[in-house]
Structure formats: C-alpha cells, structure tokens
Motif scaffolding. Structure first.
Motif, PDB file in Angstrom:
ATOM      1  N   TYR A 232       0.854  -1.170   0.033  1.00  0.00           N
ATOM      2  CA  TYR A 232       0.073  -0.032   0.111  1.00  0.00           C
ATOM      3  C   TYR A 232       0.860   1.365   0.052  1.00  0.00           C
ATOM      4  CZ  TYR A 232      -3.183  -3.627   1.187  1.00  0.00           C
ATOM      5  OH  TYR A 232      -3.962  -4.704   1.443  1.00  0.00           O
ATOM      6  N   ASP A 233       1.975   1.313   0.614  1.00  0.00           N
ATOM      7  CA  ASP A 233       2.862   2.411   0.609  1.00  0.00           C
ATOM      8  C   ASP A 233       3.959   2.390  -0.206  1.00  0.00           C
ATOM      9  OD1 ASP A 233       1.541   3.315   2.726  1.00  0.00           O
ATOM     10  OD2 ASP A 233       2.762   2.275   4.176  1.00  0.00           O
ATOM     11  N   MET A 234       3.907   1.684  -1.128  1.00  0.00           N
ATOM     12  CA  MET A 234       4.910   1.321  -2.315  1.00  0.00           C
ATOM     13  C   MET A 234       4.477   2.229  -3.346  1.00  0.00           C
ATOM     14  SD  MET A 234       5.927  -2.486  -2.682  1.00  0.00           S
ATOM     15  CE  MET A 234       6.788  -3.459  -1.629  1.00  0.00           C
ATOM     16  N   LYS A 248      10.620   1.604   0.633  1.00  0.00           N
ATOM     17  CA  LYS A 248      11.606   2.486   1.375  1.00  0.00           C
ATOM     18  C   LYS A 248      11.765   1.489   2.261  1.00  0.00           C
ATOM     19  CE  LYS A 248      12.685   7.143   3.144  1.00  0.00           C
ATOM     20  NZ  LYS A 248      12.211   8.783   3.035  1.00  0.00           N
ATOM     21  N   ARG A 249      12.879   1.254   2.923  1.00  0.00           N
ATOM     22  CA  ARG A 249      13.413   0.580   4.257  1.00  0.00           C
ATOM     23  C   ARG A 249      13.768   1.360   5.321  1.00  0.00           C
ATOM     24  NH1 ARG A 249      17.711  -3.935   2.569  1.00  0.00           N
ATOM     25  NH2 ARG A 249      17.448  -4.180   4.817  1.00  0.00           N
ATOM     26  N   ASN A 250      14.355   2.485   4.950  1.00  0.00           N
ATOM     27  CA  ASN A 250      14.746   3.667   5.893  1.00  0.00           C
ATOM     28  C   ASN A 250      15.159   4.944   5.268  1.00  0.00           C
ATOM     29  OD1 ASN A 250      17.613   3.440   4.982  1.00  0.00           O
ATOM     30  ND2 ASN A 250      17.811   1.829   6.589  1.00  0.00           N
ATOM     31  N   ILE A 251      15.583   5.952   5.565  1.00  0.00           N
ATOM     32  CA  ILE A 251      15.708   7.200   5.009  1.00  0.00           C
ATOM     33  C   ILE A 251      16.840   7.143   3.781  1.00  0.00           C
ATOM     34  CG2 ILE A 251      17.670   7.943   6.339  1.00  0.00           C
ATOM     35  CD1 ILE A 251      16.510  10.644   6.379  1.00  0.00           C
ATOM     36  N   SER A 252      17.394   6.104   3.582  1.00  0.00           N
ATOM     37  CA  SER A 252      18.448   6.113   2.662  1.00  0.00           C
ATOM     38  C   SER A 252      18.459   4.663   1.622  1.00  0.00           C
ATOM     39  CB  SER A 252      19.924   6.202   2.793  1.00  0.00           C
ATOM     40  OG  SER A 252      20.341   5.440   3.929  1.00  0.00           O
ATOM     41  N   LYS A 253      17.715   3.487   2.380  1.00  0.00           N
ATOM     42  CA  LYS A 253      17.778   2.382   1.815  1.00  0.00           C
ATOM     43  C   LYS A 253      16.536   2.055   1.181  1.00  0.00           C
ATOM     44  CE  LYS A 253      21.416   0.344   4.704  1.00  0.00           C
ATOM     45  NZ  LYS A 253      21.755  -0.789   5.638  1.00  0.00           N
ATOM     46  N   TYR A 254      16.402   1.378  -0.203  1.00  0.00           N
ATOM     47  CA  TYR A 254      15.170   0.978  -0.884  1.00  0.00           C
ATOM     48  C   TYR A 254      15.346  -0.226  -1.359  1.00  0.00           C
ATOM     49  CZ  TYR A 254      13.956   6.065  -0.942  1.00  0.00           C
ATOM     50  OH  TYR A 254      13.586   7.358  -0.344  1.00  0.00           O
ATOM     51  N   ILE A 272      19.121  -0.860  -3.021  1.00  0.00           N
ATOM     52  CA  ILE A 272      19.994   0.195  -3.047  1.00  0.00           C
ATOM     53  C   ILE A 272      20.263   0.999  -1.921  1.00  0.00           C
ATOM     54  CG2 ILE A 272      19.381   0.596  -5.767  1.00  0.00           C
ATOM     55  CD1 ILE A 272      17.707   2.847  -4.902  1.00  0.00           C
ATOM     56  N   ASN A 273      21.385   1.788  -1.880  1.00  0.00           N
ATOM     57  CA  ASN A 273      21.644   2.727  -0.596  1.00  0.00           C
ATOM     58  C   ASN A 273      21.961   4.127  -1.381  1.00  0.00           C
ATOM     59  OD1 ASN A 273      22.067   3.968   1.831  1.00  0.00           O
ATOM     60  ND2 ASN A 273      24.065   2.822   2.073  1.00  0.00           N
ATOM     61  N   ILE A 274      21.351   4.981  -0.886  1.00  0.00           N
ATOM     62  CA  ILE A 274      21.692   6.555  -1.485  1.00  0.00           C
ATOM     63  C   ILE A 274      22.450   7.058  -0.451  1.00  0.00           C
ATOM     64  CG2 ILE A 274      20.698   8.565  -2.380  1.00  0.00           C
ATOM     65  CD1 ILE A 274      17.878   7.191  -3.024  1.00  0.00           C
ATOM     66  N   ASN A 275      23.884   6.877  -0.402  1.00  0.00           N
ATOM     67  CA  ASN A 275      24.632   7.436   0.565  1.00  0.00           C
ATOM     68  C   ASN A 275      25.144   8.785   0.188  1.00  0.00           C
ATOM     69  OD1 ASN A 275      26.668   6.943  -1.204  1.00  0.00           O
ATOM     70  ND2 ASN A 275      26.850   4.673  -0.647  1.00  0.00           N
ATOM     71  N   ARG A 276      25.987   9.515   0.975  1.00  0.00           N
ATOM     72  CA  ARG A 276      26.385  10.641   0.843  1.00  0.00           C
ATOM     73  C   ARG A 276      27.393  10.720  -0.264  1.00  0.00           C
ATOM     74  NH1 ARG A 276      23.041  14.413   2.435  1.00  0.00           N
ATOM     75  NH2 ARG A 276      22.268  13.905   4.607  1.00  0.00           N
ATOM     76  N   GLU A 277      28.236   9.595  -0.634  1.00  0.00           N
ATOM     77  CA  GLU A 277      29.234   9.782  -1.622  1.00  0.00           C
ATOM     78  C   GLU A 277      28.414   9.828  -3.055  1.00  0.00           C
ATOM     79  OE1 GLU A 277      29.152   7.688   0.743  1.00  0.00           O
ATOM     80  OE2 GLU A 277      30.820   8.790   1.931  1.00  0.00           O
ATOM     81  N   MET A 278      27.042   9.057  -3.082  1.00  0.00           N
ATOM     82  CA  MET A 278      26.401   9.045  -4.231  1.00  0.00           C
ATOM     83  C   MET A 278      25.640  10.325  -4.340  1.00  0.00           C
ATOM     84  SD  MET A 278      23.544   6.005  -5.259  1.00  0.00           S
ATOM     85  CE  MET A 278      24.781   4.848  -4.991  1.00  0.00           C
ATOM     86  N   CYS A 279      25.187  10.700  -3.331  1.00  0.00           N
ATOM     87  CA  CYS A 279      24.416  11.835  -3.400  1.00  0.00           C
ATOM     88  C   CYS A 279      24.927  12.919  -2.723  1.00  0.00           C
ATOM     89  CB  CYS A 279      22.813  11.778  -2.967  1.00  0.00           C
ATOM     90  SG  CYS A 279      21.734  13.149  -3.062  1.00  0.00           S
ATOM     91  N   ILE A 284      18.021  16.775   3.224  1.00  0.00           N
ATOM     92  CA  ILE A 284      17.438  15.920   4.014  1.00  0.00           C
ATOM     93  C   ILE A 284      15.862  15.471   3.674  1.00  0.00           C
ATOM     94  CG2 ILE A 284      18.352  17.307   6.069  1.00  0.00           C
ATOM     95  CD1 ILE A 284      15.883  19.051   6.225  1.00  0.00           C
ATOM     96  N   TRP A 285      15.379  14.415   4.316  1.00  0.00           N
ATOM     97  CA  TRP A 285      14.148  14.026   3.885  1.00  0.00           C
ATOM     98  C   TRP A 285      14.227  13.498   2.497  1.00  0.00           C
ATOM     99  CZ3 TRP A 285      11.672  18.963   5.973  1.00  0.00           C
ATOM    100  CH2 TRP A 285      11.950  19.001   7.248  1.00  0.00           C
ATOM    101  N   PRO A 286      15.133  12.724   1.859  1.00  0.00           N
ATOM    102  CA  PRO A 286      14.991  12.397   0.633  1.00  0.00           C
ATOM    103  C   PRO A 286      14.054  11.334   0.178  1.00  0.00           C
ATOM    104  CG  PRO A 286      16.817  11.552   1.721  1.00  0.00           C
ATOM    105  CD  PRO A 286      16.194  12.153   2.683  1.00  0.00           C
ATOM    106  N   GLY A 287      13.542  11.193  -1.069  1.00  0.00           N
ATOM    107  CA  GLY A 287      12.643  10.136  -1.309  1.00  0.00           C
ATOM    108  C   GLY A 287      12.420   9.954  -2.806  1.00  0.00           C
ATOM    109  N   VAL A 288      12.320   8.811  -3.106  1.00  0.00           N
ATOM    110  CA  VAL A 288      12.549   8.277  -4.519  1.00  0.00           C
ATOM    111  C   VAL A 288      11.340   8.402  -5.097  1.00  0.00           C
ATOM    112  CG1 VAL A 288      12.789   6.203  -6.250  1.00  0.00           C
ATOM    113  CG2 VAL A 288      14.478   6.620  -4.238  1.00  0.00           C
ATOM    114  N   VAL A 289      11.098   8.829  -6.152  1.00  0.00           N
ATOM    115  CA  VAL A 289       9.717   9.296  -6.994  1.00  0.00           C
ATOM    116  C   VAL A 289       9.732   8.671  -8.246  1.00  0.00           C
ATOM    117  CG1 VAL A 289       9.166  11.463  -5.767  1.00  0.00           C
ATOM    118  CG2 VAL A 289      10.574  11.484  -7.903  1.00  0.00           C
TER     119      VAL A 289
END
Length: 351
Positions: A232-234, A248-254, A272-279, A284-289
């Motif tokens: 439902y939240d996907m 979304k698993r947490n603030i940076s992992k999907y 995937i993990n959107i880390n600071r080196e990649m982004c 703050i509050w990132p989200g994949v759209v």
C-alpha cells in the motif's frame, strides 16, 4: 502550394504550440491537424524522438487542494511550468502528455503543452455523487488512444461499478464494462506500453492488477513477492519498460522489485543505498519518486536545511548525481506529495 503529402510531413516536424496556432489558418489545415491519421503519426513520431523529460506534480504548501505541474528536460534541466490546478481533492495522473485530475467532483483532462483542458461528461453511473471512487488513466501506443478506467460505489460494502471513458473527437464516450475478477483498487497506478498496473485488495489478499487499454480487459491477478506483501505504501514505477515496486526501508535504503515475466509471475529484486558519496547534496528527507525513462537512474526529491526544494538525478552505475533547485516552488513540508511521471511527451491531442 505544397503537395498535401509534403505539407503533412512539414506539420509533423512542428511543435504542438505552432500546430495549435495553425488551426485558425484555414479549414483545410484544421481538418488535417485534427485528423486521426495526423494525430497518430504525430504521437508515434514524438514517441520515437522524445527526449528524457519528466512531468512533476507538486502539492502546494499553502493550499492543500492546489497542484503545480512542472516539466523538466535533461541534460540542461530546462524547467517549464505548464499549469496549476485548484480545488482538486485527488492526486493527478499524467499519461503520455495529458493530465487527468478531479476538479469540483468531476474529472478534468488537461493538455499542458497547449494550456487547455476540458471537464469530462458525467458517466452512466455518475449522475449522483459517490464517495467511494478512484480512477486510472491509460494510453495505448498502437491506436494512440487515451482511456480513463473509473471505479465507483455508494457504500463501502458494495461492489465497484466500472466504466471506461475513451477520449476522442468531440466529448468522447463512457461505457460500462464487466470485471471478472472482483477487486478493490488500493494503490496508485502506472501505465506501461498500453497496460495499466495497480495494486488491489482481493478475496485472497493484495494482488497486482493489469488492465489492457486497447481491449479494455483485465488479466489474471499477479501475486506480489512475499517480501513485498505490504504494497500500500509502495511506489509503482516504470523501470526500463518494466513494472517496478519501490519500497523504502529507511531514510536512504530502498528495495526495488521488478516484474520480469508477468505470465510466469517472476520478480527480481535490487537493493540500493543512497549514501552521501552517491548523493553529495546536503539534503534531508530524501525520497525516490521514479526512474529516468530509458535508464535505471533514480529521481529523488529532497529539501535542504532551509526547506528549499530540490530534484536530484542519481546515476547508480557511476555513483554520482546531478540536481536542480526549485526554490520558487513551495510544496508542503515533510508530508508533501510529489509525483513524477517519467514518460512525458508533448501531446497533439486537441481538447
């Protein structure tokens, strides 16, 4: 005077805004541009030559029932603001260049490239207000037809009535259709290559539903991966021409589940993990759209510490990113709804 065949080819190469002006030149030009043959040819040409463009829908910070629509092209990140829509209580759809949204309890179709829109006529089951309703928009690339799949019922325990609206010359038309596999839509949907996908509640639990726009038929239900039982939240997204579920698993992992084979109900999974080196942006509050059309690059929305809004394109292979600042747009804070439609092309559909 050019032969009609040459004139036809010239018109195919013109932008939508110019074609709209040419409608007023003569009856001959009007008949050519409005003909089904020309519309189909123009839509097909747009699909083959289209650039990577994304249409974003952002909810206004100060007016909950106002949506802003922005078109962004790469690599220059040219930003256009096609329109804003007030008095809407449901989230919009943007499919192959047209926007569908509720306006004052009616469905409204807009062509942002032309800045024009129309209210759809009431359907056979829509004469009285029904509080339980939802809809999906689809596009068939073969026939170049747009259709609205509309569900409605008066009471919670009732079965949904299903209608299809075919957008065409004049006002288009509604018709009732039968649904063999009873279900209740519960998620947003996405249209990929003439098929509308969405999650639904069934007698056997959550299932994936596929609706074929051309034939107006529903396919058999598809089971979600066991690990993806909470759908439902996907986010339902187009990933390189395939359906993808983004969780979304947490603030940076999907986790991303991709439907590899619908008939065999086979899914693949990528984490995937959107880390600071990649982004590298200090956000703050990132989200994949969504994903960039034709690639696996992620589209991420986020805010900086001043609450200014950003869009970030993340290249997963090169592990780098590019961003665009949308300081003039102020969506709601943490809970703001931002939608991305990654297959945006300018439509010649003249409403």
């Amino acid at each position: 005077m050019f032969p009609e065949e040459i004139f036809f080819e010239i018109l195919l190469r013109l932008p939508v805004e110019t074609l709209a002006i040419f409608l007023c030149v003569s009856k001959l030009w009007l008949s050519i541009i409005r003909s089904r043959h020309f519309i189909n040819a123009y839509q097909s040409r747009c699909s083959t030559r289209r650039q990577s463009r994304v249409m974003f829908a952002l909810q206004d910070q100060f007016a909950t029932f106002r949506w802003h629509f922005l078109s962004i092209s790469q690599p220059s990140f040219v930003i256009n603001a096609p329109c804003s829509v007030d008095n809407t209580s449901y989230t919009p759809y943007c499919v192959h260049g047209l926007i569908c949204i509720e306006y004052m309890d009616q469905l409204w179709i807009c062509n942002p490239a032309l800045g024009k829109g129309v209210l759809l006529p009431q359907g056979p089951q829509s004469s009285s207000y029904k509080p339980f309703r939802t809809w999906y928009m689809g596009y068939d690339p073969i026939s170049c037809q747009y259709k609205i799949l509309f569900f409605s019922k008066k009471r919670l325990r009732c079965r949904y009535k299903v209608q299809v609206f075919t957008l065409g010359g004049g006002q288009g038309s509604w018709k009732m259709i039968e649904v063999g596999n009873v279900h209740s839509p519960v998620t947003r949907g996405v249209c990929i290559d003439g098929i509308v996908y969405y999650g639904a509640g069934t007698a056997h639990g959550p299932r994936l539903v596929r609706f074929y726009v051309a034939t107006e038929k529903f396919d058999d239900f598809i089971e979600f991966p066991v690990e993806a039982s909470i759908v439902y939240d996907m986010l339902f997204a187009n990933y390189q021409g395939k359906l993808a579920l983004v969780a979304k698993r947490n603030i940076s992992k999907y986790d991303i589940w991709v439907l590899e084979d619908a008939k065999k109900q086979e899914w693949s999974k990528v984490s995937i993990n959107i880390n600071r080196e990649m982004c590298s942006y200090n956000l703050i509050w990132p989200g994949v759209v969504g994903f960039v059309a034709g690639s696996g690059d992620l589209i991420v929305t986020a805010r900086d510490y001043l609450l200014q809004f950003h869009l970030v394109y993340v290249d997963l292979k090169k592990k780098c990113s590019r961003g665009v600042w949308l300081g003039g747009v102020r969506p709601l804070a943490r809970s703001s709804l931002v939608l991305a439609f990654t297959d945006y092309v300018e439509s010649i559909m003249l409403l």
